[in-house]
Design an enzyme around this catalytic site. Structure first.
Site, short mmCIF file in Angstrom:
data_model
loop_
_atom_site.label_atom_id
_atom_site.label_comp_id
_atom_site.label_asym_id
_atom_site.label_seq_id
_atom_site.Cartn_x
_atom_site.Cartn_y
_atom_site.Cartn_z
N THR A 96 0.96 -0.88 0.11
CA THR A 96 0.08 -0.17 -0.24
C THR A 96 0.33 1.00 0.09
O THR A 96 0.15 2.28 -0.28
CB THR A 96 -0.76 -0.35 1.51
OG1 THR A 96 -1.56 -1.56 1.16
CG2 THR A 96 -2.08 0.74 1.53
N GLU A 97 2.43 1.74 0.66
CA GLU A 97 2.84 2.49 0.86
C GLU A 97 3.32 2.61 -0.19
O GLU A 97 3.68 3.31 -0.94
CB GLU A 97 3.76 2.06 2.20
CG GLU A 97 3.52 2.57 3.73
CD GLU A 97 2.48 3.67 3.73
OE1 GLU A 97 3.16 4.57 2.97
OE2 GLU A 97 2.42 4.21 4.59
#
Length: 465
Positions: A317-318
């Site tokens: 996600t990052e």
């Protein structure tokens, strides 16, 4: 569009002469010398001064830090609750300078002395990109525009409606439940047709929503700048000289690009080619792996209360499993660690492109957040959501949301529908200026969505592995 002041050759020469005549960077004249510490008054806002992932940021914050560095002084910030309180701070000499965009109007000219770079803002129409674009205010006849009730945008639309002979359908919504950013998001996702916003806020939102158009001005320009006490013309001259130097002008352009132009949903690749080469050759994704870094996640998961699949979900996600990316805010690497966070545990920011170092830093932060939130959220499964929110948006804002939830009848130990809702309020002035809210404005949508995305991916990874 936010415009830098036009700097003449005469002003540049004057700034150079002023600097050349100073024997010390802090000596202004025989009568005046900057103090060791300047007291700075400001307001929390989406542009000037805010806290993101534990770091203080903002267009005006970055510039005043540069001013302090150039003059060899320290800064002490005092945050007011509203513009009136801010103006009173400088009049009562509780602060030395106001680092916020104070409108240049007859009213404020009687109370403060404007100085430094003069910025110009406009109100703009926010409309969907593509299709039949509105290019003239007369085309607003018959159109429905949503604005905050009682706001300057509502006032401007009413005046504009009168100017063009009527026909604009103005929908006013309660400002204690929605703000201009919510309305811009509504235009982006198609739930409302049009809204009005200041162009600097609109430019920030365009960096999140590429499908909006903000090119039609609908108001007269409004000039604004920093300010000092009416009797401190010497300090105003000092700030003017600094702001018009060639070095400062170039620096200000870079800062403006960072906050108002750079896409905030995208990341850039690090220029550290050696680190990039090492990361791509040392770690290899094998058949059946989630990523090339699965063994790292498994290694460090043994040092925290979370499954390795959660670490993998955070990394995806990052950074989409990219170890060499840098965000607009400066977060680096696989798990997007802020340089300040790395320094706090003795890690050089340059080492954050090493996936092993990056994951180790992330686990250190997750452990800290888990311990901290345990006093608010006893249940470990529920606490995970608070930890994820704190990891993404910064612990301070989540604590504010917990306190807002307590005050307004929400369950402070439950995330979804409770503290999550309170966090959304932190972008609304009524709530981020509430006495229980210590850390001011927060653009909460990103963090709210982040928790959902990581949780969903984590469940998917657990089902597969």
């Amino acid at each position: 569009m936010r415009h830098l002041a036009i700097h003449t050759i005469a002003l540049l020469l004057l700034a150079v002469l002023w600097q050349g005549c100073s024997s010390s960077p802090r000596v202004i004249s025989e009568k005046h010398e900057l103090p060791d510490t300047l007291r700075v008054g400001t307001l929390y806002s989406p542009t000037s001064f805010f806290i993101y992932r534990g770091d203080t940021m903002g267009y005006d914050y970055d510039r005043v830090c540069d001013f302090a560095k150039a003059k060899g002084v320290k800064l002490k910030f005092k945050v007011a609750t509203n513009m009136r309180a801010l103006i009173d701070m400088i009049k009562e000499r509780k602060v030395d300078m106001l680092v916020y965009e104070i409108p240049v109007t007859a009213e404020y000219n009687e109370e403060v002395l404007h100085c430094g770079e003069t910025n110009t803002t406009y109100q703009v129409l926010v409309q969907p990109r593509g299709g039949r674009r509105i290019t003239n205010v007369t085309q607003l006849v018959g159109k429905t525009i949503y604005v905050e009730k009682g706001s300057k945008f509502e006032s401007r639309l009413k005046n504009l409606d009168s100017e063009i002979g009527g026909g604009i359908n103005i929908k006013s919504v309660e400002s204690d439940t929605v703000n201009v950013e919510n309305l811009i998001e509504g235009v982006s996702n198609g739930t409302i047709p049009l809204t009005i916003a200041d162009n600097d806020i609109a430019k920030i939102d365009k960096s999140y929503y590429s499908n909006i158009d903000i090119n039609l001005d609908v108001s007269f320009p409004q000039r604004s700048s920093w300010a000092v006490n009416l009797n401190d013309d010497w300090l105003a001259d000092t700030i003017d000289a600094w702001s018009t130097s060639e070095r400062t002008v170039l620096y200000t352009e870079d800062v403006a690009n960072r906050y108002f132009e750079q896409n905030r949903t995208a990341t850039s690749q690090s220029t550290d080619s050696a680190g990039s080469h090492q990361a791509t050759t040392k770690y290899v994704r094998h058949s059946g792996d989630l990523s090339a870094y699965d063994e790292l996640f498994k290694k460090y998961a043994r040092q925290c209360p979370y499954d390795w699949q959660l670490l993998a979900a955070i990394a995806y996600t990052e950074s989409n499993f990219s170890p060499n990316v840098v965000s607009w805010a400066g977060a680096r690497g696989l798990m997007q660690i802020m340089p300040s966070g790395a320094r706090s545990i003795g890690v050089s920011p340059d080492d954050l492109y090493d996936p092993d170092v990056n994951v180790r830093c992330a686990v250190h932060e997750l452990n800290y957040l888990d311990r901290y939130f345990s006093k608010y959220v006893p249940d470990s499964q529920e606490r995970r959501k608070f930890v994820l929110a704190g990891y993404n948006g910064g612990m301070a804002h989540i604590v504010d949301a917990i306190k807002l939830a307590q005050k307004y009848g929400k369950d402070p130990s439950v995330w979804y529908g409770n503290v999550e809702e309170a966090l959304k309020w932190k972008s609304i002035e009524k709530y981020y200026t509430d006495p229980v809210c210590r850390y001011g404005y927060f653009r909460s949508g990103e963090t709210v969505n982040y928790v959902h995305r990581v949780e969903q991916r984590y469940e998917d990874y657990k089902a597969r592995y």
